[in-house]
Design a protein around this motif. Structure first.
Motif, PDB file in Angstrom:
ATOM      1  N   ARG A 193       0.853  -1.191   0.000  1.00 42.73           N
ATOM      2  CA  ARG A 193       0.000   0.000   0.000  1.00 42.73           C
ATOM      3  C   ARG A 193       0.887   1.240   0.000  1.00 42.73           C
ATOM      4  N   PHE A 194       0.528   2.206  -0.824  1.00 40.32           N
ATOM      5  CA  PHE A 194       1.223   3.478  -0.839  1.00 40.32           C
ATOM      6  C   PHE A 194       0.266   4.534  -0.312  1.00 40.32           C
ATOM      7  N   GLY A 195       0.517   4.924   0.934  1.00 33.34           N
ATOM      8  CA  GLY A 195      -0.387   5.840   1.602  1.00 33.34           C
ATOM      9  C   GLY A 195      -1.761   5.204   1.719  1.00 33.34           C
ATOM     10  N   GLU A 196      -2.787   6.026   1.565  1.00 36.41           N
ATOM     11  CA  GLU A 196      -4.159   5.529   1.580  1.00 36.41           C
ATOM     12  C   GLU A 196      -4.777   5.615   0.195  1.00 36.41           C
ATOM     13  N   ALA A 197      -3.918   5.767  -0.822  1.00 37.65           N
ATOM     14  CA  ALA A 197      -4.436   6.051  -2.152  1.00 37.65           C
ATOM     15  C   ALA A 197      -4.503   4.849  -3.068  1.00 37.65           C
ATOM     16  N   ALA A 198      -3.557   3.909  -2.961  1.00 42.59           N
ATOM     17  CA  ALA A 198      -3.508   2.849  -3.959  1.00 42.59           C
ATOM     18  C   ALA A 198      -2.754   1.636  -3.442  1.00 42.59           C
ATOM     19  N   ILE A 199      -3.047   0.495  -4.064  1.00 41.37           N
ATOM     20  CA  ILE A 199      -2.329  -0.750  -3.826  1.00 41.37           C
ATOM     21  C   ILE A 199      -1.511  -1.067  -5.073  1.00 41.37           C
ATOM     22  N   ALA A 200      -0.289  -1.549  -4.870  1.00 43.99           N
ATOM     23  CA  ALA A 200       0.571  -1.955  -5.975  1.00 43.99           C
ATOM     24  C   ALA A 200       0.795  -3.460  -5.931  1.00 43.99           C
ATOM     25  N   GLN A 201       0.755  -4.084  -7.091  1.00 40.32           N
ATOM     26  CA  GLN A 201       1.117  -5.494  -7.236  1.00 40.32           C
ATOM     27  C   GLN A 201       2.417  -5.552  -8.021  1.00 40.32           C
ATOM     28  N   LEU A 211       9.971  -7.147 -12.257  1.00 36.43           N
ATOM     29  CA  LEU A 211       9.654  -7.745 -13.545  1.00 36.43           C
ATOM     30  C   LEU A 211       8.303  -7.269 -14.069  1.00 36.43           C
ATOM     31  N   ASP A 212       7.422  -6.901 -13.168  1.00 37.67           N
ATOM     32  CA  ASP A 212       6.089  -6.434 -13.552  1.00 37.67           C
ATOM     33  C   ASP A 212       5.525  -5.619 -12.400  1.00 37.67           C
ATOM     34  N   VAL A 213       4.900  -4.491 -12.721  1.00 40.40           N
ATOM     35  CA  VAL A 213       4.288  -3.622 -11.706  1.00 40.40           C
ATOM     36  C   VAL A 213       2.905  -3.204 -12.190  1.00 40.40           C
ATOM     37  N   SER A 214       1.921  -3.325 -11.325  1.00 43.53           N
ATOM     38  CA  SER A 214       0.568  -2.868 -11.618  1.00 43.53           C
ATOM     39  C   SER A 214       0.073  -2.091 -10.409  1.00 43.53           C
ATOM     40  N   ILE A 215      -0.284  -0.831 -10.621  1.00 43.84           N
ATOM     41  CA  ILE A 215      -0.675   0.016  -9.493  1.00 43.84           C
ATOM     42  C   ILE A 215      -1.841   0.900  -9.888  1.00 43.84           C
ATOM     43  N   GLY A 216      -2.548   1.349  -8.884  1.00 38.84           N
ATOM     44  CA  GLY A 216      -3.705   2.198  -9.091  1.00 38.84           C
ATOM     45  C   GLY A 216      -4.978   1.547  -8.611  1.00 38.84           C
ATOM     46  N   TRP A 217      -4.834   0.411  -7.908  1.00 41.17           N
ATOM     47  CA  TRP A 217      -6.005  -0.335  -7.461  1.00 41.17           C
ATOM     48  C   TRP A 217      -6.583   0.273  -6.185  1.00 41.17           C
ATOM     49  N   ASP A 218      -7.904   0.174  -6.086  1.00 42.18           N
ATOM     50  CA  ASP A 218      -8.626   0.691  -4.924  1.00 42.18           C
ATOM     51  C   ASP A 218      -8.060   0.056  -3.656  1.00 42.18           C
ATOM     52  N   PRO A 219      -7.718   0.868  -2.646  1.00 41.93           N
ATOM     53  CA  PRO A 219      -7.150   0.311  -1.415  1.00 41.93           C
ATOM     54  C   PRO A 219      -8.099  -0.605  -0.655  1.00 41.93           C
ATOM     55  N   GLU A 220      -9.383  -0.607  -1.024  1.00 43.56           N
ATOM     56  CA  GLU A 220     -10.336  -1.492  -0.373  1.00 43.56           C
ATOM     57  C   GLU A 220     -10.390  -2.876  -1.026  1.00 43.56           C
ATOM     58  N   MET A 221      -9.746  -3.028  -2.181  1.00 46.63           N
ATOM     59  CA  MET A 221      -9.787  -4.313  -2.889  1.00 46.63           C
ATOM     60  C   MET A 221      -8.815  -5.303  -2.264  1.00 46.63           C
ATOM     61  N   PRO A 223      -6.188  -8.551  -2.672  1.00 40.94           N
ATOM     62  CA  PRO A 223      -5.302  -9.029  -3.735  1.00 40.94           C
ATOM     63  C   PRO A 223      -5.928 -10.089  -4.627  1.00 40.94           C
ATOM     64  N   ALA A 224      -6.780 -10.966  -4.052  1.00 39.68           N
ATOM     65  CA  ALA A 224      -7.439 -11.991  -4.863  1.00 39.68           C
ATOM     66  C   ALA A 224      -8.392 -11.377  -5.890  1.00 39.68           C
ATOM     67  N   GLU A 225      -8.870 -10.154  -5.648  1.00 40.91           N
ATOM     68  CA  GLU A 225      -9.695  -9.447  -6.622  1.00 40.91           C
ATOM     69  C   GLU A 225      -8.838  -8.710  -7.641  1.00 40.91           C
ATOM     70  N   ILE A 226      -7.675  -8.247  -7.206  1.00 46.07           N
ATOM     71  CA  ILE A 226      -6.798  -7.480  -8.089  1.00 46.07           C
ATOM     72  C   ILE A 226      -6.127  -8.378  -9.122  1.00 46.07           C
ATOM     73  N   LEU A 227      -5.602  -9.506  -8.673  1.00 44.84           N
ATOM     74  CA  LEU A 227      -4.798 -10.375  -9.536  1.00 44.84           C
ATOM     75  C   LEU A 227      -5.473 -10.718 -10.858  1.00 44.84           C
ATOM     76  N   PRO A 228      -6.746 -11.178 -10.883  1.00 46.80           N
ATOM     77  CA  PRO A 228      -7.350 -11.544 -12.172  1.00 46.80           C
ATOM     78  C   PRO A 228      -7.533 -10.377 -13.123  1.00 46.80           C
ATOM     79  N   ARG A 229      -7.432  -9.150 -12.635  1.00 47.86           N
ATOM     80  CA  ARG A 229      -7.632  -7.973 -13.476  1.00 47.86           C
ATOM     81  C   ARG A 229      -6.325  -7.420 -14.038  1.00 47.86           C
ATOM     82  N   THR A 230      -5.202  -8.027 -13.704  1.00 48.21           N
ATOM     83  CA  THR A 230      -3.907  -7.511 -14.122  1.00 48.21           C
ATOM     84  C   THR A 230      -3.408  -8.184 -15.396  1.00 48.21           C
ATOM     85  N   LYS A 231      -2.470  -7.498 -16.044  1.00 49.63           N
ATOM     86  CA  LYS A 231      -1.863  -8.038 -17.260  1.00 49.63           C
ATOM     87  C   LYS A 231      -1.090  -9.316 -16.959  1.00 49.63           C
ATOM     88  N   LEU A 232      -0.501  -9.402 -15.775  1.00 49.65           N
ATOM     89  CA  LEU A 232       0.262 -10.595 -15.407  1.00 49.65           C
ATOM     90  C   LEU A 232      -0.619 -11.836 -15.453  1.00 49.65           C
TER      91      LEU A 232
END
Length: 389
Positions: A193-201, A211-221, A223-232
């Motif tokens: 988590r970076f501050g209260e603004a976003a989660i980074a994978q 090797l891969d970075v995906s950021i901008g996800w809602d801090p309330e989400m 990780p199991a919800e974030i992962l399927p939505r990423t390019k990875l």
């Protein structure tokens, strides 16, 4: 994923001239352009060299206590400058910042000056007004605009440092994890988590390169919800396709990534055993696997910690419209982290970050059968290796 902002267009009103207005006062002189930062760095290097020579030539004229106090400082400065100059010039050349536009006098700054000001703000979390004052910029607004311009240039020009599908990128990651007793592993996945603004994978190799970075996800989400939505998630089958299998005593193991307990167990993402499933026996195969897994997953936690320690601005509280720019700044910090590793710059000795803030709830969904088989084969292999040591 990088968040993007929207701009509202505004209709400008044409001013109505007064019937008899006095002649306008003369325009104030334009602020002088600050000296090129490259020339200042060259002068700095020359000054340190001359200081070393001065101290060496006059060694007999100084008291021993003075020599002992002066020599380490000069040598430390010389080493810092020798590391700084090549990396700075390589970065300046790689970014190829655009020349000042004729219609944008507020940003008519030398490219190296923009880069120096941006790096200073990123490293020291300096406010825009302090950067403007230190670097002789016309205003805090100019300093802020130059900073985001450099961050965008870093994200665009250094994006190849995050190209997971590049030839041999995955193959080069395997030996590092083999040294950590994780055969055929080619990356560790983690969240921060970076501050209260976003989660980074992020996915990193055993040396801490992103090797891969995906950021901008809602801090309330989760990780199991974030992962399927990423390019990875969508590209991993291509990245890991046609890779050689690891033949272990208990069976074959394909190439895979390590994943935290907050993610689902998948054939390509190996997570630890749950504490309820692992016995209290420290010599059980589940306990041994979890210990090695935690050691391997530490590389992604350390990578995030080093980025935060090197670029202090990422730990600041981002509010309002600034939150929309945070993803670009985080990606720029990760890319610069990779760039400095490429240049041979040592990692910061300290690791910054709140470990509690990066903790997430364990995944409680269904288990993947193939993922369980792969994890059991790895656990049996590690148990056998530990007994033979």
């Amino acid at each position: 994923m990088v968040a993007s902002g929207s701009k509202r267009s505004r209709r400008a009103r044409a001013p109505i001239p007064a019937p008899s207005s006095p002649p306008p006062p003369p325009a104030p002189p334009a602020p002088q352009s600050p000296p090129q930062l490259t020339s200042l760095l060259a002068l700095l290097a020359s000054s340190v060299t001359l200081a070393l020579r001065f101290a060496s030539d006059r060694d007999l004229l100084l008291l021993p206590s003075q020599t002992l106090a002066l020599d380490p400082l000069l040598l430390s400065a010389a080493r810092a400058v020798s590391r700084l100059l090549p990396a700075f010039f390589q970065l300046l050349h790689a970014l190829d910042l655009p020349a000042p536009a004729a219609s944008s006098s507020s940003l008519a700054l030398p490219a190296d000056h923009k880069l120096g000001a941006a790096l200073f703000r990123l490293a020291h979390a300096a406010p825009a007004r302090a950067v403007a004052r230190r670097f002789g910029l016309p205003s805090p607004a100019v300093a802020a605009r130059a900073f985001y311009e450099v961050c965008r240039a870093i994200a665009d020009r250094l994006a190849m440092l995050l190209d997971l599908a590049a030839p041999d990128r995955i193959a080069r990651a395997v030996p590092g994890f083999c040294a950590l007793s994780l055969p055929n592993c080619c990356g560790a996945l983690g969240y921060a988590r970076f501050g209260e603004a976003a989660i980074a994978q992020a996915l990193v190799d055993a040396d801490g390169r992103f090797l891969d970075v995906s950021i901008g996800w809602d801090p309330e989400m989760a990780p199991a919800e974030i992962l399927p939505r990423t390019k990875l998630y969508t590209s991993q089958s291509i990245v890991l396709a046609n890779a050689p299998q690891g033949e272990l005593i208990g069976g074959s193991v394909p190439r895979y990534f390590l994943g935290p307990a907050c993610c689902p167990l998948l054939p390509w993402l190996v997570t630890p055993y749950k504490h309820g499933n692992a016995t209290d026996d420290l010599l059980s195969k589940e306990s041994i696997f979890n210990h090695v897994h935690a050691h391997g997953l530490q590389v992604v936690k350390s990578a995030f910690g080093h980025v935060r320690a090197r670029w202090r601005l990422l730990e600041e509280c981002w509010k309002g419209e600034c939150q929309e720019a945070l993803p670009y700044v985080v990606v720029a910090g990760c890319l610069l982290h990779n760039f400095l590793i490429k240049c041979g710059e040592p990692m910061p000795e300290e690791i910054q970050g709140n470990a509690d803030a990066d903790e997430f709830v364990d995944f409680e969904g269904e288990k993947d059968k193939e993922g369980e088989r792969i994890r059991d084969v790895l656990a049996a292999h590690l148990s056998l290796v530990s007994r033979n040591q």
